[in-house]
Write a protein that holds these residues in place. Structure first.
Motif, short mmCIF file in Angstrom:
data_model
loop_
_atom_site.label_atom_id
_atom_site.label_comp_id
_atom_site.label_asym_id
_atom_site.label_seq_id
_atom_site.Cartn_x
_atom_site.Cartn_y
_atom_site.Cartn_z
N GLU A 161 0.83 -1.21 0.00
CA GLU A 161 0.00 0.00 0.00
C GLU A 161 0.86 1.26 0.00
O GLU A 161 0.44 2.30 -0.51
CB GLU A 161 -0.92 -0.02 1.23
N SER A 162 2.04 1.16 0.58
CA SER A 162 3.01 2.26 0.53
C SER A 162 4.40 1.66 0.65
O SER A 162 4.58 0.58 1.22
CB SER A 162 2.76 3.29 1.63
N ARG A 180 1.25 -2.94 4.57
CA ARG A 180 0.17 -3.74 3.98
C ARG A 180 -0.77 -4.18 5.11
O ARG A 180 -0.31 -4.75 6.11
CB ARG A 180 0.74 -4.96 3.26
N ASP A 181 -2.04 -3.90 4.97
CA ASP A 181 -3.07 -4.33 5.93
C ASP A 181 -2.71 -3.97 7.37
O ASP A 181 -2.87 -4.77 8.30
CB ASP A 181 -3.29 -5.84 5.82
#
Length: 486
Positions: free
Chosen positions: A86-87, A102-103
């Motif tokens: 996600e980043s 992530r998550d």
């Protein structure tokens, strides 16, 4: 999990419990970890959960920050996680580390390392390794030299970290001399892990820490500061602090702590100031409401560092340390500056050291309401910490004296609450602001306004709140006496 190295039979029951903790923790993060592992395998690379993440999983305390190692170099790691993470951040790229999220999990993925040091430089020279075993061997301690391969969850423990975790002992994968010679900061990390995990250091590790303490001088003040902060914020800082003093490491960056061992505490002559100080730190920890209050702990640690320089023996043989809080505040400021602590943190710790004796004498009935106001005003937003530090400083074994001191401080806090209910003690300010002073005296902005403001604040502390007429009358009286108005 299968084991690459079997545990000793005597440890089997405890280690099985540790492995159960690990399974439970890994199941929580495995959707992300295993998915990441499959991506690396499909790309032809290895991925292993490693280091502190495995240690904490075995202890049942794995957080949301996960550490991985891989044979993939940073550019390859970036290609594998691009579009999945996600980043992504690359702040550790020069050390072979790529970060990702992530998550809700923060992931750090580092290329196998085989670091080398020139025994002089303060930072490691990063050399990429070629195998997991090589990577694990270069790690600081055996409890941080275990790995779980992904996605198949194969467990690797070539240096007996699992047994050491069960025995609660800190040991190095290679000889302590080799390990600390590579990176002397590891000596401080050993004390830090002892404080954080409540573990003991292996005798060989303790010996090497003692013999090589001077090597810590190769390390930058910032790196030492960061490790020491983590140590002081550990679950058992006393164990870590004793290790620093006993091995001579404290002498390299915090000599004031070692210096306390030679002084006798006038409050409790059955123990020296060093032991008293450790007890005060322990007491301060017990007063914390949530998490580590570093400023309180540091103030507790340094509150008496002015005693060695102020020790005096009277004609009656009694030991005194007059004004040690003043000298201690000066030494605290200098030491924390040398350790590169931020100015605002240093200022708060220094202020607490300077104020920690102010309370003594209150029980003799000498304090007026004015003295209470000044106590509150001088402490400012540090007042809750000052309450805790002052209470922590009572270490006498005389139960009657301890009970009296506690009752006196209860009375002071009750008095502060009473005055605060009648006045705005949280913001002790003059009853006239700068604009009112200029208008009443007919003067422009400048030093006169500042002097008038300071005088009115002193009156506010001395007499309590004044109504508007009384405040204006006081200002005019002062201005005439100073020759500002006729």
């Amino acid at each position: 999990m299968s084991e690459a190295s079997a545990p000793h039979a005597a440890d089997r029951r405890e280690l099985t419990a540790a492995q159960r903790n690990a399974v439970a923790e890994l199941l929580r993060v495995s959707p992300v970890a295993d998915e990441l592992g499959r991506r690396f395998v499909r790309a032809g690379h290895e991925l292993h959960l490693v280091g502190g993440s495995v240690r904490d999983a075995l202890l049942g305390r794995l957080g949301d920050d996960l550490d991985f190692c891989t044979d993939a170099h940073p550019d390859e790691t970036l290609r594998i996680i691009k579009g999945w993470a996600e980043s992504i951040w690359e702040t550790g790229r020069e050390f072979g580390t790529i970060g990702a999220q992530r998550d809700g999990l923060r992931l750090e993925i580092t290329t196998f390392r085989a670091e080398s040091y020139d025994q002089v430089s303060r930072n490691p020279v990063v050399v990429y390794g070629t195998s997991l075993d090589e990577d694990l061997k270069r790690r600081d301690f055996t409890i941080n030299a275990m790995a779980v391969s992904l996605p198949d969850h194969r467990f690797t423990d070539p240096h007996g970290g699992l047994a050491d975790l069960s025995a609660k002992v800190i040991r190095t994968p290679s000889t302590p001399g080799e390990s600390f010679g590579d990176d002397p900061l590891r000596m401080l990390r050993a004390a830090r892990f002892a404080a954080q995990l409540r573990f003991a250091v292996h005798p060989d590790v303790h010996l090497a820490m003692t013999e090589m303490a001077a090597d810590l001088d190769r390390i930058t003040a910032e790196r030492v500061r960061d490790e020491f902060t983590k140590l002081l914020c550990g679950a058992d800082p006393i164990t870590g602090l004793r290790l620093l003093v006993d091995t001579g490491l404290a002498e390299r960056f915090l000599p004031e702590l070692t210096g306390l061992k030679l002084e006798i505490d006038e409050h409790a002559q059955h123990k020296d100031v060093y032991e008293h100080t450790l007890t005060v730190v322990e007491n301060a920890v017990s007063y914390e409401e949530e998490g580590c209050d570093f400023i309180l702990r540091m103030a507790a640690l340094l509150h008496d560092v002015g005693k060695p320089a102020t020790k005096a023996v009277g004609s009656d043989g009694r030991v005194s340390f007059h004004h040690h809080e003043v000298v201690g505040a000066r030494l605290t400021k200098a030491r924390m500056k040398a350790m590169r602590y931020p100015k605002e943190v240093t200022a708060k710790v220094t202020a607490l050291v300077a104020l920690h004796l102010r309370f003594y004498g209150y029980g003799r009935g000498e304090w007026t309401d004015s003295a209470v106001r000044r106590y509150v005003a001088d402490a400012g937003d540090l007042l809750p910490r000052l309450h805790k530090l002052t209470r922590s400083d009572c270490t006498t074994r005389n139960r009657r004296k301890a009970a009296q001191l506690a009752a006196d401080y209860d009375a002071l806090e009750d008095r502060i609450a009473r005055i605060a209910a009648e006045e705005d003690l949280a913001r002790v300010r003059p009853d006239l602001d700068g604009n009112a002073i200029m208008e009443l005296l007919g003067v422009p902005p400048g030093p006169v306004v500042g002097r008038a403001w300071k005088h009115l604040k002193e009156q506010r502390l001395e007499r309590g709140p004044l109504d508007r007429d009384a405040a204006e009358a006081e200002l005019l009286r002062w201005a005439r006496a100073e020759g500002i108005i006729g």
